[in-house]
Write a protein that holds these residues in place. Structure first.
Motif, PDB file in Angstrom:
ATOM      1  N   ALA A 169       7.359   3.109   5.491  1.00 45.46           N
ATOM      2  CA  ALA A 169       8.467   2.145   5.567  1.00 45.46           C
ATOM      3  C   ALA A 169       9.789   2.733   5.078  1.00 45.46           C
ATOM      4  O   ALA A 169      10.848   2.420   5.624  1.00 45.46           O
ATOM      5  N   VAL A 170       9.751   3.592   4.061  1.00 42.04           N
ATOM      6  CA  VAL A 170      10.983   4.203   3.559  1.00 42.04           C
ATOM      7  C   VAL A 170      11.281   5.515   4.280  1.00 42.04           C
ATOM      8  O   VAL A 170      12.176   6.249   3.884  1.00 42.04           O
ATOM      9  N   ALA A 176       1.460   9.566   6.798  1.00 40.97           N
ATOM     10  CA  ALA A 176       1.486   9.169   5.389  1.00 40.97           C
ATOM     11  C   ALA A 176       0.067   9.077   4.830  1.00 40.97           C
ATOM     12  O   ALA A 176      -0.207   9.555   3.732  1.00 40.97           O
ATOM     13  N   THR A 177      -0.839   8.501   5.603  1.00 44.35           N
ATOM     14  CA  THR A 177      -2.235   8.390   5.179  1.00 44.35           C
ATOM     15  C   THR A 177      -2.855   9.767   5.008  1.00 44.35           C
ATOM     16  O   THR A 177      -3.578  10.013   4.035  1.00 44.35           O
ATOM     17  N   ARG A 212       0.853  -1.187   0.000  1.00 45.53           N
ATOM     18  CA  ARG A 212       0.000   0.000   0.000  1.00 45.53           C
ATOM     19  C   ARG A 212       0.888   1.235   0.000  1.00 45.53           C
ATOM     20  O   ARG A 212       1.944   1.250   0.613  1.00 45.53           O
ATOM     21  N   VAL A 213       0.457   2.283  -0.687  1.00 41.23           N
ATOM     22  CA  VAL A 213       1.290   3.469  -0.814  1.00 41.23           C
ATOM     23  C   VAL A 213       1.532   4.142   0.533  1.00 41.23           C
ATOM     24  O   VAL A 213       2.652   4.589   0.816  1.00 41.23           O
ATOM     25  N   ASP A 214       0.535   4.191   1.408  1.00 41.77           N
ATOM     26  CA  ASP A 214       0.744   4.834   2.712  1.00 41.77           C
ATOM     27  C   ASP A 214       1.728   4.031   3.565  1.00 41.77           C
ATOM     28  O   ASP A 214       2.611   4.594   4.221  1.00 41.77           O
ATOM     29  N   SER A 215       1.637   2.722   3.500  1.00 44.22           N
ATOM     30  CA  SER A 215       2.557   1.863   4.239  1.00 44.22           C
ATOM     31  C   SER A 215       3.976   1.978   3.682  1.00 44.22           C
ATOM     32  O   SER A 215       4.955   2.014   4.438  1.00 44.22           O
ATOM     33  N   TRP A 216       4.104   2.045   2.364  1.00 44.70           N
ATOM     34  CA  TRP A 216       5.422   2.164   1.741  1.00 44.70           C
ATOM     35  C   TRP A 216       6.084   3.495   2.096  1.00 44.70           C
ATOM     36  O   TRP A 216       7.269   3.538   2.408  1.00 44.70           O
ATOM     37  N   ARG A 222      10.442   9.664  -5.563  1.00 44.12           N
ATOM     38  CA  ARG A 222      10.952   8.392  -5.055  1.00 44.12           C
ATOM     39  C   ARG A 222      10.595   7.296  -6.040  1.00 44.12           C
ATOM     40  O   ARG A 222       9.501   7.262  -6.559  1.00 44.12           O
ATOM     41  N   GLU A 223      11.532   6.425  -6.280  1.00 46.56           N
ATOM     42  CA  GLU A 223      11.259   5.267  -7.129  1.00 46.56           C
ATOM     43  C   GLU A 223      11.191   4.044  -6.241  1.00 46.56           C
ATOM     44  O   GLU A 223      12.040   3.848  -5.382  1.00 46.56           O
ATOM     45  N   CYS A 224      10.162   3.254  -6.428  1.00 46.36           N
ATOM     46  CA  CYS A 224       9.983   2.049  -5.619  1.00 46.36           C
ATOM     47  C   CYS A 224      10.965   0.991  -6.018  1.00 46.36           C
ATOM     48  O   CYS A 224      11.352   0.865  -7.121  1.00 46.36           O
TER      49      CYS A 224
END
Length: 67
Positions: free
Chosen positions: A16-17, A26-27, A9-13, A65-67
């Motif tokens: 995490a970074v 983030a949310t 999930r984008v908010d979790s990512w 940012r690149e995943c």
């Protein structure tokens, strides 16, 4: 070796970074429309994969940012 496409999930990512100090921050940023994934406005449940590009707007500056 298996080549599985992992996603998050984008908010979790973002949490995490360590772009944000907490997942709730983030949310909130995602809900406010400050995050785009591959050029599209993201929702909290938007999944990001390897090679996706996210753009985060802070005040008047941008971060890529690149995943």
């Amino acid at each position: 070796m298996t080549t599985e496409a992992t996603s998050a999930r984008v908010d979790s990512w973002l949490w995490a970074v360590r772009v944000f100090k907490s997942r709730s921050q983030a949310t909130a940023a995602v809900k406010a429309g400050h995050v785009r994934v591959n050029g599209e406005r993201a929702k909290s449940a938007t999944s990001v994969k390897v090679k996706d590009l996210s753009l985060i707007h802070f005040c008047r500056c941008r971060r890529r940012r690149e995943c």
